[in-house]
Design an enzyme around this catalytic site. Structure first.
Site, PDB file in Angstrom:
ATOM      1  N   HIS A   1       7.833  -0.866  12.703  1.00  0.00           N
ATOM      2  CA  HIS A   1       6.731  -1.434  11.917  1.00  0.00           C
ATOM      3  C   HIS A   1       6.939  -2.898  11.540  1.00  0.00           C
ATOM      4  O   HIS A   1       6.294  -3.403  10.628  1.00  0.00           O
ATOM      5  CB  HIS A   1       6.555  -0.551  10.665  1.00  0.00           C
ATOM      6  CG  HIS A   1       5.309  -0.846   9.902  1.00  0.00           C
ATOM      7  ND1 HIS A   1       4.058  -0.949  10.480  1.00  0.00           N
ATOM      8  CD2 HIS A   1       5.098  -1.063   8.569  1.00  0.00           C
ATOM      9  CE1 HIS A   1       3.159  -1.219   9.551  1.00  0.00           C
ATOM     10  NE2 HIS A   1       3.763  -1.304   8.379  1.00  0.00           N
TER      11      HIS A   1
ATOM     12  N   ASP B   1       0.817  -1.223   0.000  1.00  0.00           N
ATOM     13  CA  ASP B   1       0.000   0.000   0.000  1.00  0.00           C
ATOM     14  C   ASP B   1       0.847   1.268   0.000  1.00  0.00           C
ATOM     15  O   ASP B   1       0.315   2.377  -0.046  1.00  0.00           O
ATOM     16  CB  ASP B   1      -0.994   0.001   1.174  1.00  0.00           C
ATOM     17  CG  ASP B   1      -0.354  -0.178   2.536  1.00  0.00           C
ATOM     18  OD1 ASP B   1       0.592  -0.991   2.659  1.00  0.00           O
ATOM     19  OD2 ASP B   1      -0.791   0.492   3.493  1.00  0.00           O
TER      20      ASP B   1
ATOM     21  N   ASP C   1       3.993   4.192   8.614  1.00  0.00           N
ATOM     22  CA  ASP C   1       3.402   3.135   9.439  1.00  0.00           C
ATOM     23  C   ASP C   1       4.282   2.802  10.642  1.00  0.00           C
ATOM     24  O   ASP C   1       5.485   2.571  10.510  1.00  0.00           O
ATOM     25  CB  ASP C   1       3.219   1.852   8.615  1.00  0.00           C
ATOM     26  CG  ASP C   1       2.146   1.988   7.545  1.00  0.00           C
ATOM     27  OD1 ASP C   1       1.713   3.123   7.292  1.00  0.00           O
ATOM     28  OD2 ASP C   1       1.758   0.958   6.976  1.00  0.00           O
TER      29      ASP C   1
HETATM   30 ZN   LIG Z   1       2.921  -1.074   6.470  1.00  0.00          ZN
HETATM   31 ZN   LIG Z   2       0.391   0.805   5.252  1.00  0.00          ZN
END
Ligand SMILES: [Zn+2]
Ligand SMILES: [Zn+2]
Length: 304
Positions: free
Chosen positions: A142, A66, A210
């Site tokens: 993350h 993403d 993130d």
């Molecule tokens: Zn991620």
């Molecule tokens: Zn993400």
């Protein structure tokens, strides 16, 4: 000088009709810096009138889809547009291999070169120095290597106090004043501060990608003018995040980072598609940091 951020996408990984995963454009003095490049980013750039040729630097936070699946499409379109200028890509190591595989399997030779700047390690590093800006990484937490990016204006020259400036002062002396020097004019020394005013405060923008709630970044974010921080979930998931398996933050945790770092403004995004209404994120973040706004696609936020 323009210093503003436009959100191109702010949802998390699951696809949604008419919403897009993470991508942002930072415009500084008409130079465009692309931050993350989720699927559909090139269409979003077209929708909001950003010319691809004005992008010279692309920053990819990490290798979850993403955040980068729109990159190959964008690079191929730049090729179709006959781009010649080198593009600089800053990303965790591995993205270079992914790009090369695409090119090799398609027997494609791009019309421009890619200068790949691999990111690694747990320390913040200085990765770019422009005429008016510097960029440094912000190591996030993350589960896989993940970096935010901090854009800082360089120290500016002094402003001239036009009301006090002698009308016939030669330009070299004006430049000397802007650099902080005293000058010798009409047989006398003039102290710098009598003809100058302090420069405008330095503006800073931090893109925090993130991450779980991660206090080590607070020191680096101290006093930043505006930050973007992910807020994938709300507090009802706090325990689940804590017990493992989820490397994301709640809106309250994003607000807490902003409050502890004493930043000017917080933008939250990367919203989970579980939520039909985003007001709950805003309410939660504002309970700890009032100057919070939601990242809305197409909206532009001034860094000041
Ligand atoms: Zn991620
Ligand atoms: Zn993400």
């Amino acid at each position: 000088m323009i210093f503003e951020l436009t959100i191109l996408g702010a949802t998390s990984a699951t696809p949604v009709v008419d919403k897009h995963p993470t991508a942002q454009v930072l415009n500084y003095n008409d130079q465009l810096y692309l931050l993350d490049c989720g699927e559909g980013t090139q269409v979003q750039l077209l929708r909001y009138d950003f010319r691809f040729s004005r992008i010279n630097h692309i920053f990819i936070s990490h290798l979850h889809g993403d955040h980068y699946l729109g990159l190959m499409g964008l690079l191929f379109t730049m090729h179709l547009q006959k781009r010649e200028k080198t593009i600089h890509i800053y990303a965790p190591r591995g993205l270079d291999e992914i790009i090369m595989t695409h090119l090799r399997q398609g027997k494609s030779v791009l019309s421009f070169s890619i200068d790949f700047h691999p990111l690694e390690g747990n320390q913040s590093v200085h990765i770019l120095e422009e005429e008016f800006l510097t960029v440094e990484t912000i190591p996030m937490n993350h589960g896989i290597p993940c970096y935010g990016f901090l854009f800082r204006e360089k120290p500016k020259s002094l402003n001239i106090n036009k009301e006090k400036l002698p009308a016939n002062l030669p330009i070299p002396l004006i430049l000397a004043l802007k650099n902080g020097e005293d000058i010798f004019f009409e047989e006398q020394i003039i102290q710098n501060q009598t003809l100058t005013l302090p420069p405008a405060p330095l503006r800073t923008y931090a893109f925090c990608a993130d991450s779980k709630y991660h206090e080590p970044i607070i020191h680096q974010l101290k006093g930043v003018s505006m930050i973007y921080h992910e807020a994938t979930l709300t507090e009802e998931f706090a325990e689940k995040i804590e017990s493992g398996g989820m490397y994301h933050s709640t809106a309250k945790q994003a607000g807490t980072i902003a409050r502890k770092a004493e930043v000017g403004k917080l933008i939250i995004g990367h919203f989970s598609v579980r939520y039909a209404n985003l007001d709950v994120f805003l309410k939660e973040a504002r309970s700890v940091f009032p100057n919070t706004v939601l990242a809305i696609e197409g909206d532009t936020y001034s860094v000041d």
